[in-house]
Scaffold this motif. Structure first.
Motif, PDB file in Angstrom:
ATOM      1  N   LYS A  72      73.821 -18.541 -53.388  1.00 57.73           N
ATOM      2  CA  LYS A  72      74.929 -19.495 -53.371  1.00 57.73           C
ATOM      3  C   LYS A  72      74.679 -20.688 -54.290  1.00 57.73           C
ATOM      4  O   LYS A  72      75.576 -21.486 -54.538  1.00 57.73           O
ATOM      5  N   VAL A 130      78.662 -27.971 -45.699  1.00 57.72           N
ATOM      6  CA  VAL A 130      79.182 -27.327 -44.487  1.00 57.72           C
ATOM      7  C   VAL A 130      78.671 -25.895 -44.424  1.00 57.72           C
ATOM      8  O   VAL A 130      78.695 -25.173 -45.417  1.00 57.72           O
ATOM      9  N   LEU A 154      85.877 -16.671 -51.036  1.00 54.48           N
ATOM     10  CA  LEU A 154      87.010 -17.161 -50.227  1.00 54.48           C
ATOM     11  C   LEU A 154      87.162 -18.670 -50.278  1.00 54.48           C
ATOM     12  O   LEU A 154      88.266 -19.210 -50.248  1.00 54.48           O
TER      13      LEU A 154
END
Ligand code: UDP
Length: 438
Positions: free
Chosen positions: A236, A261, A322
């Motif tokens: 990521k 988050v 997403l």
């Protein structure tokens, strides 16, 4: 019980439990995908059973999401969390229990939709024995993942072989972006049918005025908030984002705040990546500027996206991503790595910016541009909020998938004979494993 007027389909999602808490170590986009597709397909008239592995002995074995969509948790190995790379040896038991469930409930699934390579292996075993149509979605590609790893896991060769075999043997592969299709063709195989059906968002991802959202979350109006949403996974690229923020702090960007988050908010394992990022934040003297928000429920995320100045997706690779379309649906500009599906969802200068992956300096410049150039940032926000840019919805995605299923089922009836794939051995799968499975 399956309503006899409905066609039953089985989703297989080995590790990604659609009823699990999203955002923690291994729960992310795939969990959302199977749940949303499942529920929306059920609303279109199908009966959807989603099979996943039971990873907690206290979890229910069956979770009913809506009248015609449920998750069925099958025992495969100990009922506890097992990392994906160690799950292959438990797939024969998963397969066995899936078949037992079918026999006990007297359900036949003419169509199987497998998700991730482990499920693809299960699907191919079932395809060898039954007249079923097999659809597959990858969610992640071993060939891409292993490029960035120094030591490959023991299961790597098997995974690569299964990923090639499923593309060539499935009745259809569903790619979530044209870029993913391109990657499948260039990295895996020229054979097999691939259709592109993008992911979506739910209507609760919508614009909330920034001031209202900040008040709700208790964020100061003056803060310049850079938001990351996602799992703690080295792929990521959170490290690149943290380093870029440290650079911005050094350059004197005022009121900088980095909100991360994802992961667990309680004392539970998030894997080594969270620890590594926390150590880095500490090392770069960014503790005061950084807030680890932990896992945030999907229903609360629109407040976070709307309250942020910019959402950053620094991934090294994303088949779809997403988070990009969720942020855009909330009217928040996105700065993303120029990789995979992010090149499909983020329109440079219209809904955000694309930067090379792993490039700390370029990322810092892009973030600075959104934070400092107020006029341009306002224009970007206005464009991002335009309904045209919220074009991705799960309802539409499920409608496209439903059409594809109908086409594939009709084609199989018209051919009036079972699909007869070329069956070949899976390298890396030991004989006892295969005997146990088939
Ligand atoms: N997510 C969430 N809560 C969190 C963190 C993430 O609901 O605390 C959701 C996020 O909204 C998105 C998904 O997890 O729907 C992540 O999907 P994405 O495709 O961006 O990444 P993946 O997990 O597939 O790598």
């Amino acid at each position: 019980m399956v309503d006899p007027s409905r066609q039953a389909i089985a989703f297989i999602s080995d590790h990604a439990d659609p009823a699990a808490e999203i955002g923690m170590e291994e729960a992310g986009g795939q969990n959302v995908y199977v749940r949303q597709m499942g529920e929306n397909l059920a609303a279109l008239g199908w009966h959807v059973d989603i099979f996943t592995r039971k990873s907690n002995a206290n979890d229910l074995s069956i979770v009913q999401h809506s009248p015609h969509c449920r998750t069925i948790r099958l025992t495969a190995g100990p009922e506890t969390f097992i990392p994906r790379d160690q799950l292959f040896e438990h797939m024969p038991e998963f397969l066995d229990n899936l078949q037992k469930f079918q026999t006990k409930q007297a359900i036949h699934y003419p169509l199987l939709h497998t998700n991730y390579w482990l499920s693809a292996w299960v699907g191919m075993q079932l395809q060898q024995k039954n007249n079923v149509q097999l659809i597959h979605t990858y969610h992640s590609l071993g060939r891409v993942k292993y490029e960035t790893m120094q030591t490959r896991p023991a299961v790597a060769e098997t995974r690569l072989a299964v990923e090639q075999q499923i593309l060539e043997q499935a009745n259809c592969v569903v790619a979530t972006s044209p870029q993913e299709k391109e990657a499948l063709r260039s990295l895996i195989s020229q054979q097999g049918q691939v259709e592109v059906i993008p992911c979506g968002t739910t209507p609760n991802f919508h614009c909330i005025p920034k001031a209202t959202a900040r008040e709700k979350l208790g964020w100061h109006p003056q803060e310049r908030v850079v938001l990351y949403v996602g799992r703690f996974d080295p792929r990521k690229g959170i490290e690149t984002l943290v380093r870029a923020c440290a650079h911005l702090k050094e350059m004197g960007t005022p009121h900088l705040k980095l909100v991360i988050v994802g992961g667990s908010s309680v004392e539970r394992l998030d894997g080594p990546e969270r620890k590594r990022i926390e150590t880095l934040v500490d090392h770069l003297d960014l503790v005061k500027q950084t807030h680890f928000a932990g896992r945030i429920d999907h229903n609360w995320l629109p407040w976070y996206y709307s309250a942020a100045d910019v959402c950053v997706i620094p991934s090294y690779y994303e088949p779809f991503g997403l988070v990009a379309i969720e942020a855009i649906a909330c009217g928040t500009p996105v700065i993303a790595s120029k990789v995979g599906g992010l090149r499909f969802t983020v329109i440079p200068e219209e809904t955000g910016l694309l930067v090379p992956p792993r490039d700390v300096d370029e990322l810092a410049v892009a973030i600075e541009r959104v934070l400092q150039d107020e006029l341009w940032a306002k224009k970007l926000k206005k464009q991002t909020s335009h309904p045209h840019n919220s074009r991705f919805s799960w309802k539409n995605s499920a409608m496209q998938l439903s059409d594809l299923y109908r086409y594939i089922l009709a084609r199989s009836i018209m051919h009036d004979q079972p699909w007869n794939p070329k069956i070949s051995r899976l390298p890396g799968a030991t004989d006892p494993l295969r005997i146990a499975a088939v």
